[in-house]
Design an enzyme around this catalytic site. Structure first.
Site, mmCIF file in Angstrom:
data_model
loop_
_atom_site.group_PDB
_atom_site.id
_atom_site.type_symbol
_atom_site.label_atom_id
_atom_site.label_comp_id
_atom_site.label_asym_id
_atom_site.label_seq_id
_atom_site.Cartn_x
_atom_site.Cartn_y
_atom_site.Cartn_z
ATOM 1 N N SER A 145 0.796 -1.116 -0.135
ATOM 2 C CA SER A 145 -0.086 -0.013 0.078
ATOM 3 C C SER A 145 0.808 1.292 -0.138
ATOM 4 O O SER A 145 1.729 1.494 -1.069
ATOM 5 C CB SER A 145 -1.017 -0.092 1.301
ATOM 6 O OG SER A 145 -1.939 0.824 1.091
ATOM 7 N N ASP A 186 -10.026 -3.670 -5.288
ATOM 8 C CA ASP A 186 -9.060 -2.669 -4.662
ATOM 9 C C ASP A 186 -9.243 -1.377 -5.584
ATOM 10 O O ASP A 186 -8.773 -1.655 -6.612
ATOM 11 C CB ASP A 186 -7.681 -3.244 -4.354
ATOM 12 C CG ASP A 186 -6.786 -2.446 -3.908
ATOM 13 O OD1 ASP A 186 -7.086 -1.234 -3.596
ATOM 14 O OD2 ASP A 186 -5.552 -2.987 -3.792
ATOM 15 N N HIS A 196 -8.300 -4.878 -0.736
ATOM 16 C CA HIS A 196 -7.047 -4.035 -0.040
ATOM 17 C C HIS A 196 -6.906 -4.538 1.162
ATOM 18 O O HIS A 196 -7.946 -4.677 2.270
ATOM 19 C CB HIS A 196 -7.496 -2.615 -0.355
ATOM 20 C CG HIS A 196 -5.976 -1.824 -0.312
ATOM 21 N ND1 HIS A 196 -5.110 -1.679 -1.102
ATOM 22 C CD2 HIS A 196 -5.673 -1.311 0.892
ATOM 23 C CE1 HIS A 196 -4.159 -1.095 -0.418
ATOM 24 N NE2 HIS A 196 -4.349 -0.623 0.816
#
Length: 393
Positions: free
Chosen positions: A181, A333, A363
Protein backbone atom coordinates in the site's frame (compact mmCIF):
# COMPACT_ATOMS: atom_id res chain seq x y z
CA UNK A 1 0.52 5.39 19.47
CA UNK A 2 -2.86 4.74 21.11
CA UNK A 3 -4.64 7.31 18.98
CA UNK A 4 -3.26 5.77 15.77
CA UNK A 5 -4.20 2.31 17.00
CA UNK A 6 -7.77 3.42 17.57
CA UNK A 7 -7.93 5.03 14.14
CA UNK A 8 -6.55 1.87 12.48
CA UNK A 9 -9.10 -0.29 14.27
CA UNK A 10 -11.82 2.19 13.31
CA UNK A 11 -10.77 2.05 9.65
CA UNK A 12 -11.05 -1.75 9.68
CA UNK A 13 -14.31 -1.69 11.58
CA UNK A 14 -15.82 1.06 9.42
CA UNK A 15 -16.15 -1.74 6.90
CA UNK A 16 -18.90 -3.00 9.19
CA UNK A 17 -21.12 0.02 8.69
CA UNK A 18 -20.83 -0.14 4.92
CA UNK A 19 -21.98 -3.74 4.68
CA UNK A 20 -25.31 -2.76 6.18
CA UNK A 21 -26.05 -0.61 3.13
CA UNK A 22 -24.00 -2.05 0.29
CA UNK A 23 -24.22 -5.47 -1.30
CA UNK A 24 -20.82 -7.09 -1.79
CA UNK A 25 -19.38 -7.59 -5.27
CA UNK A 26 -20.20 -11.16 -6.27
CA UNK A 27 -16.56 -12.22 -6.73
CA UNK A 28 -15.23 -11.34 -3.28
CA UNK A 29 -13.62 -14.37 -1.70
CA UNK A 30 -15.90 -16.09 0.81
CA UNK A 31 -18.47 -13.30 1.12
CA UNK A 32 -19.96 -14.93 4.22
CA UNK A 33 -16.74 -14.05 6.04
CA UNK A 34 -16.96 -10.43 4.98
CA UNK A 35 -20.59 -10.55 6.01
CA UNK A 36 -19.34 -11.12 9.55
CA UNK A 37 -18.89 -7.37 9.51
CA UNK A 38 -22.46 -6.69 8.40
CA UNK A 39 -24.43 -4.81 11.04
CA UNK A 40 -27.48 -7.07 10.90
CA UNK A 41 -25.35 -10.19 10.95
CA UNK A 42 -23.32 -8.78 13.82
CA UNK A 43 -26.55 -8.10 15.64
CA UNK A 44 -27.80 -11.64 15.16
CA UNK A 45 -24.43 -13.06 16.20
CA UNK A 46 -24.96 -11.63 19.64
CA UNK A 47 -22.70 -9.59 21.84
CA UNK A 48 -20.12 -12.27 22.56
CA UNK A 49 -19.30 -12.85 18.92
CA UNK A 50 -19.11 -9.14 18.25
CA UNK A 51 -16.75 -8.63 21.14
CA UNK A 52 -14.66 -11.55 19.93
CA UNK A 53 -14.37 -10.08 16.42
CA UNK A 54 -13.59 -6.64 17.80
CA UNK A 55 -10.88 -8.11 20.00
CA UNK A 56 -9.46 -9.91 16.99
CA UNK A 57 -9.24 -6.65 15.01
CA UNK A 58 -7.76 -4.72 17.91
CA UNK A 59 -5.18 -7.42 18.64
CA UNK A 60 -3.95 -7.25 15.04
CA UNK A 61 -3.47 -3.48 15.14
CA UNK A 62 -1.97 -3.25 18.62
CA UNK A 63 1.77 -2.79 18.95
CA UNK A 64 3.76 -5.72 20.32
CA UNK A 65 7.30 -5.75 21.76
CA UNK A 66 10.25 -7.26 19.89
CA UNK A 67 10.08 -10.88 21.06
CA UNK A 68 12.78 -13.37 20.10
CA UNK A 69 11.95 -17.08 19.83
CA UNK A 70 13.83 -20.32 19.21
CA UNK A 71 13.92 -19.66 15.44
CA UNK A 72 14.39 -15.87 15.35
CA UNK A 73 16.37 -13.15 17.03
CA UNK A 74 14.11 -10.05 17.00
CA UNK A 75 15.37 -6.58 17.98
CA UNK A 76 14.30 -2.95 17.72
CA UNK A 77 17.22 -1.31 15.97
CA UNK A 78 17.78 1.58 13.54
CA UNK A 79 18.97 2.16 9.98
CA UNK A 80 20.51 5.62 9.52
CA UNK A 81 18.66 6.69 12.67
CA UNK A 82 15.26 5.48 11.39
CA UNK A 83 13.66 3.01 13.86
CA UNK A 84 13.65 -0.48 12.33
CA UNK A 85 12.57 -3.86 13.70
CA UNK A 86 15.01 -6.57 12.63
CA UNK A 87 14.17 -10.29 12.35
CA UNK A 88 17.21 -12.59 12.09
CA UNK A 89 16.98 -16.39 11.77
CA UNK A 90 19.29 -18.08 14.29
CA UNK A 91 20.19 -21.05 12.07
CA UNK A 92 20.51 -21.60 8.31
CA UNK A 93 22.91 -19.95 5.88
CA UNK A 94 25.79 -17.87 7.23
CA UNK A 95 25.16 -15.08 4.72
CA UNK A 96 21.46 -14.34 4.44
CA UNK A 97 19.14 -12.76 1.92
CA UNK A 98 17.73 -9.45 3.13
CA UNK A 99 14.33 -7.77 2.75
CA UNK A 100 13.73 -4.12 3.64
CA UNK A 101 9.98 -3.74 4.30
CA UNK A 102 7.79 -0.62 4.48
CA UNK A 103 4.38 -1.08 6.14
CA UNK A 104 1.13 0.34 4.75
CA UNK A 105 -1.43 2.67 6.32
CA UNK A 106 -1.83 5.70 4.05
CA UNK A 107 1.45 7.28 5.28
CA UNK A 108 -0.51 8.04 8.48
CA UNK A 109 -1.33 4.75 10.23
CA UNK A 110 0.36 1.45 10.98
CA UNK A 111 3.76 0.58 12.41
CA UNK A 112 6.49 -2.03 12.12
CA UNK A 113 5.51 -2.88 15.70
CA UNK A 114 1.87 -3.60 14.83
CA UNK A 115 0.97 -7.24 15.41
CA UNK A 116 -0.14 -7.92 11.82
CA UNK A 117 3.18 -6.63 10.41
CA UNK A 118 5.13 -8.40 13.14
CA UNK A 119 3.44 -11.70 12.18
CA UNK A 120 4.11 -11.10 8.46
CA UNK A 121 7.82 -10.35 9.03
CA UNK A 122 8.27 -13.35 11.33
CA UNK A 123 6.77 -15.61 8.68
CA UNK A 124 8.96 -14.09 5.95
CA UNK A 125 12.12 -14.46 8.07
CA UNK A 126 11.39 -18.11 8.91
CA UNK A 127 10.09 -19.22 5.49
CA UNK A 128 12.89 -17.49 3.54
CA UNK A 129 15.75 -17.95 6.04
CA UNK A 130 16.25 -14.21 5.46
CA UNK A 131 16.89 -11.10 7.55
CA UNK A 132 13.78 -8.88 7.45
CA UNK A 133 14.12 -5.19 8.33
CA UNK A 134 10.78 -3.46 8.91
CA UNK A 135 11.09 0.33 8.88
CA UNK A 136 9.17 2.85 11.01
CA UNK A 137 9.33 5.90 8.75
CA UNK A 138 7.74 9.13 10.01
CA UNK A 139 3.94 9.36 9.70
CA UNK A 140 1.52 12.16 8.82
CA UNK A 141 0.36 14.57 10.00
CA UNK A 142 3.62 15.19 11.92
CA UNK A 143 5.74 13.97 9.01
CA UNK A 144 4.62 14.77 5.46
CA UNK A 145 6.17 14.51 1.99
CA UNK A 146 9.06 14.53 1.33
CA UNK A 147 10.02 13.51 4.91
CA UNK A 148 8.64 9.90 4.89
CA UNK A 149 10.20 9.32 1.44
CA UNK A 150 13.53 10.69 2.74
CA UNK A 151 13.29 8.42 5.82
CA UNK A 152 12.71 5.46 3.50
CA UNK A 153 15.62 6.54 1.28
CA UNK A 154 18.01 6.94 4.24
CA UNK A 155 17.02 3.52 5.59
CA UNK A 156 17.47 2.02 2.09
CA UNK A 157 20.93 3.53 1.58
CA UNK A 158 21.93 2.13 4.97
CA UNK A 159 20.42 -1.28 4.06
CA UNK A 160 22.61 -1.32 0.91
CA UNK A 161 25.80 -0.34 2.80
CA UNK A 162 28.73 -2.60 3.72
CA UNK A 163 28.30 -1.65 7.39
CA UNK A 164 24.82 -3.16 7.43
CA UNK A 165 25.82 -6.34 5.54
CA UNK A 166 28.60 -6.93 8.03
CA UNK A 167 26.48 -6.12 11.07
CA UNK A 168 23.56 -8.38 10.10
CA UNK A 169 25.26 -11.00 7.92
CA UNK A 170 23.58 -10.05 4.63
CA UNK A 171 24.48 -11.25 1.14
CA UNK A 172 24.89 -7.93 -0.73
CA UNK A 173 23.81 -9.53 -4.02
CA UNK A 174 20.50 -10.80 -2.64
CA UNK A 175 18.68 -7.78 -1.24
CA UNK A 176 15.03 -6.81 -1.80
CA UNK A 177 13.04 -3.63 -1.22
CA UNK A 178 9.36 -4.26 -0.51
CA UNK A 179 6.20 -2.82 1.02
CA UNK A 180 2.42 -2.82 0.88
CA UNK A 181 0.00 0.00 0.00
CA UNK A 182 1.61 3.33 1.06
CA UNK A 183 4.69 1.27 1.92
CA UNK A 184 4.64 -0.09 -1.64
CA UNK A 185 4.65 3.53 -2.80
CA UNK A 186 7.79 4.22 -0.73
CA UNK A 187 9.43 0.98 -1.92
CA UNK A 188 8.80 1.86 -5.59
CA UNK A 189 9.97 5.45 -5.13
CA UNK A 190 13.23 4.67 -3.32
CA UNK A 191 13.99 1.81 -5.75
CA UNK A 192 13.80 4.28 -8.65
CA UNK A 193 16.11 6.72 -6.85
CA UNK A 194 18.64 4.05 -5.83
CA UNK A 195 18.68 2.42 -9.27
CA UNK A 196 19.72 5.73 -10.81
CA UNK A 197 22.62 6.15 -8.35
CA UNK A 198 25.79 4.48 -9.71
CA UNK A 199 27.78 5.35 -6.57
CA UNK A 200 26.08 2.76 -4.35
CA UNK A 201 28.12 -0.31 -3.31
CA UNK A 202 25.28 -2.62 -4.38
CA UNK A 203 21.77 -2.43 -5.87
CA UNK A 204 18.57 -4.21 -4.82
CA UNK A 205 18.18 -7.44 -6.75
CA UNK A 206 14.37 -7.28 -6.73
CA UNK A 207 11.47 -5.00 -5.81
CA UNK A 208 8.27 -6.52 -4.41
CA UNK A 209 5.20 -4.26 -4.30
CA UNK A 210 1.97 -5.35 -2.63
CA UNK A 211 -1.17 -3.46 -3.79
CA UNK A 212 0.90 -0.25 -4.08
CA UNK A 213 -0.53 3.29 -4.39
CA UNK A 214 1.39 5.05 -7.17
CA UNK A 215 -0.40 8.16 -8.45
CA UNK A 216 -2.71 10.99 -7.31
CA UNK A 217 -3.77 12.41 -10.68
CA UNK A 218 -6.65 10.06 -11.56
CA UNK A 219 -9.18 9.08 -8.89
CA UNK A 220 -11.54 7.74 -11.59
CA UNK A 221 -9.55 4.79 -12.96
CA UNK A 222 -11.61 1.69 -13.71
CA UNK A 223 -10.69 0.28 -10.28
CA UNK A 224 -11.53 3.53 -8.46
CA UNK A 225 -14.90 3.48 -10.23
CA UNK A 226 -15.61 -0.22 -9.65
CA UNK A 227 -14.46 -0.38 -6.03
CA UNK A 228 -15.16 3.06 -4.59
CA UNK A 229 -17.40 1.58 -1.88
CA UNK A 230 -15.50 -1.67 -1.23
CA UNK A 231 -13.89 -2.05 2.21
CA UNK A 232 -11.41 -1.45 3.64
CA UNK A 233 -10.07 1.38 1.50
CA UNK A 234 -12.79 3.74 0.26
CA UNK A 235 -12.14 6.29 -2.47
CA UNK A 236 -12.57 9.46 -0.34
CA UNK A 237 -10.31 7.95 2.35
CA UNK A 238 -7.50 7.47 -0.18
CA UNK A 239 -7.96 11.05 -1.40
CA UNK A 240 -7.66 12.27 2.21
CA UNK A 241 -4.51 10.18 2.77
CA UNK A 242 -2.97 11.70 -0.38
CA UNK A 243 -3.86 15.29 0.54
CA UNK A 244 -2.44 14.83 4.03
CA UNK A 245 0.76 13.17 2.73
CA UNK A 246 1.32 15.89 0.11
CA UNK A 247 0.57 18.59 2.71
CA UNK A 248 -2.14 19.93 0.39
CA UNK A 249 -5.36 21.75 1.31
CA UNK A 250 -7.92 19.22 2.65
CA UNK A 251 -10.63 21.30 0.95
CA UNK A 252 -9.28 20.04 -2.40
CA UNK A 253 -10.91 16.66 -1.73
CA UNK A 254 -14.02 17.14 -3.94
CA UNK A 255 -11.99 18.57 -6.81
CA UNK A 256 -9.38 15.80 -6.83
CA UNK A 257 -12.06 13.10 -6.54
CA UNK A 258 -13.54 14.59 -9.73
CA UNK A 259 -10.10 14.88 -11.40
CA UNK A 260 -10.52 18.64 -11.72
CA UNK A 261 -6.87 19.09 -10.70
CA UNK A 262 -5.59 16.95 -13.57
CA UNK A 263 -7.92 17.84 -16.44
CA UNK A 264 -5.21 19.79 -18.32
CA UNK A 265 -2.26 17.37 -18.16
CA UNK A 266 0.34 17.39 -20.92
CA UNK A 267 0.13 14.37 -23.27
CA UNK A 268 3.31 12.71 -21.95
CA UNK A 269 2.12 12.75 -18.33
CA UNK A 270 -1.33 11.63 -19.43
CA UNK A 271 0.14 8.65 -21.28
CA UNK A 272 1.85 7.45 -18.07
CA UNK A 273 -1.48 7.11 -16.25
CA UNK A 274 -3.70 6.23 -19.22
CA UNK A 275 -5.49 3.19 -17.82
CA UNK A 276 -7.55 2.78 -21.01
CA UNK A 277 -4.27 1.69 -22.66
CA UNK A 278 -2.16 0.41 -19.75
CA UNK A 279 -4.73 -1.79 -17.97
CA UNK A 280 -5.76 -5.01 -19.79
CA UNK A 281 -9.28 -4.86 -21.27
CA UNK A 282 -10.56 -7.84 -19.27
CA UNK A 283 -9.51 -6.08 -16.06
CA UNK A 284 -10.87 -2.59 -16.86
CA UNK A 285 -14.11 -4.06 -18.27
CA UNK A 286 -16.86 -1.63 -19.36
CA UNK A 287 -15.54 1.39 -17.45
CA UNK A 288 -14.78 4.60 -19.35
CA UNK A 289 -12.97 7.80 -18.38
CA UNK A 290 -15.29 10.29 -16.65
CA UNK A 291 -15.90 13.50 -18.57
CA UNK A 292 -14.42 16.49 -16.73
CA UNK A 293 -15.81 20.00 -17.09
CA UNK A 294 -12.51 21.76 -17.82
CA UNK A 295 -14.03 25.19 -17.17
CA UNK A 296 -14.14 24.28 -13.47
CA UNK A 297 -10.57 22.91 -13.44
CA UNK A 298 -8.64 23.39 -10.21
CA UNK A 299 -5.00 24.40 -9.99
CA UNK A 300 -2.56 21.47 -10.08
CA UNK A 301 0.01 21.80 -7.29
CA UNK A 302 3.47 20.75 -8.59
CA UNK A 303 3.80 18.18 -5.76
CA UNK A 304 1.19 15.98 -7.51
CA UNK A 305 3.69 15.56 -10.37
CA UNK A 306 6.69 14.72 -8.14
CA UNK A 307 7.88 11.22 -9.08
CA UNK A 308 9.16 10.69 -5.52
CA UNK A 309 5.52 10.86 -4.39
CA UNK A 310 3.98 9.29 -7.52
CA UNK A 311 6.41 6.66 -8.91
CA UNK A 312 4.05 5.81 -11.80
CA UNK A 313 5.04 9.17 -13.35
CA UNK A 314 8.72 8.22 -13.77
CA UNK A 315 10.27 8.37 -17.24
CA UNK A 316 10.91 5.13 -19.15
CA UNK A 317 14.68 5.51 -18.80
CA UNK A 318 14.37 5.61 -14.98
CA UNK A 319 12.05 2.60 -14.98
CA UNK A 320 14.44 0.66 -17.23
CA UNK A 321 17.19 0.79 -14.58
CA UNK A 322 15.04 -0.72 -11.82
CA UNK A 323 15.35 -4.40 -10.84
CA UNK A 324 13.10 -7.36 -11.53
CA UNK A 325 9.68 -6.68 -10.03
CA UNK A 326 6.79 -8.44 -8.32
CA UNK A 327 3.48 -6.56 -8.19
CA UNK A 328 0.51 -7.99 -6.29
CA UNK A 329 -2.92 -6.60 -7.20
CA UNK A 330 -6.45 -7.34 -5.99
CA UNK A 331 -9.62 -7.19 -8.08
CA UNK A 332 -11.70 -5.47 -5.39
CA UNK A 333 -9.24 -2.67 -4.61
CA UNK A 334 -9.36 0.95 -5.78
CA UNK A 335 -5.55 0.77 -6.20
CA UNK A 336 -5.66 -2.24 -8.55
CA UNK A 337 -5.08 -0.11 -11.67
CA UNK A 338 -2.15 1.75 -10.10
CA UNK A 339 -0.33 -1.59 -9.78
CA UNK A 340 -1.49 -2.84 -13.20
CA UNK A 341 -0.32 0.36 -14.94
CA UNK A 342 3.07 0.21 -13.21
CA UNK A 343 3.54 -3.45 -14.19
CA UNK A 344 2.82 -2.58 -17.83
CA UNK A 345 5.09 0.49 -17.84
CA UNK A 346 7.96 -1.46 -16.23
CA UNK A 347 7.53 -4.24 -18.82
CA UNK A 348 7.48 -1.71 -21.66
CA UNK A 349 10.75 -0.33 -20.25
CA UNK A 350 12.34 -3.80 -20.42
CA UNK A 351 12.02 -4.85 -16.76
CA UNK A 352 11.00 -8.44 -15.93
CA UNK A 353 7.71 -8.24 -14.02
CA UNK A 354 5.59 -10.84 -12.26
CA UNK A 355 1.97 -9.65 -12.00
CA UNK A 356 0.26 -11.60 -9.23
CA UNK A 357 -3.44 -10.75 -9.49
CA UNK A 358 -6.08 -12.08 -7.07
CA UNK A 359 -9.55 -12.16 -8.62
CA UNK A 360 -11.14 -12.49 -5.16
CA UNK A 361 -8.73 -10.20 -3.31
CA UNK A 362 -9.30 -6.78 -1.80
CA UNK A 363 -7.13 -4.10 -0.28
CA UNK A 364 -5.26 -5.12 2.85
CA UNK A 365 -5.99 -8.83 2.47
CA UNK A 366 -2.37 -9.98 2.71
CA UNK A 367 -1.46 -8.13 5.89
CA UNK A 368 -4.76 -8.89 7.63
CA UNK A 369 -4.64 -12.54 6.56
CA UNK A 370 -5.16 -13.48 10.21
CA UNK A 371 -8.62 -11.88 10.33
CA UNK A 372 -11.30 -14.55 9.87
CA UNK A 373 -12.94 -12.72 6.96
CA UNK A 374 -9.66 -12.54 5.03
CA UNK A 375 -8.24 -15.96 5.76
CA UNK A 376 -8.38 -17.71 2.37
CA UNK A 377 -7.28 -14.99 -0.07
CA UNK A 378 -5.07 -13.50 2.65
CA UNK A 379 -3.23 -16.77 3.11
CA UNK A 380 -2.94 -17.42 -0.65
CA UNK A 381 -1.61 -13.92 -1.35
CA UNK A 382 0.92 -14.11 1.48
CA UNK A 383 2.10 -17.51 0.27
CA UNK A 384 2.34 -16.24 -3.33
CA UNK A 385 4.39 -13.22 -2.22
CA UNK A 386 6.79 -15.30 -0.11
CA UNK A 387 7.10 -17.99 -2.81
CA UNK A 388 8.07 -15.37 -5.42
CA UNK A 389 10.70 -13.95 -3.08
CA UNK A 390 12.07 -17.44 -2.43
CA UNK A 391 12.38 -18.14 -6.15
CA UNK A 392 13.73 -14.74 -7.25
CA UNK A 393 15.82 -13.29 -4.44
Amino acid sequence: GDMRLNVTAAVLLSAAAYYVYLPLPPGVCEPWKLMLLDGDVLHSLGVLHRVHLLNHVVSLVEEVPARSCSALHVTDSALAGIPTRVYRPRAGQALKRGVLYFHGGGWALGSARMRSYDLLCRKMAEDLDAVIMSVDYGLAPESVFPAPYLDALSASRSFLSADTWDRFGLDPNRLCISGDSAGGNLAAAVTQTLSSDPSLPTQPRVQALVYPVLQALDFQTSSYQQNQAVPILYRPVMARFWLQYLDADPLLEPSILNNLHSCALDPITRSKINWTVLVPAHIRKHYRPIAVDTSTGAELAPVFLDVRAAPLLADDVVLSRTPKAYILTCEFDILRDDGMMYARRLRDAGVTVTSDHYDDGFHGCMVFANLPMMSSVGRRSMEGFIRWLDQNL
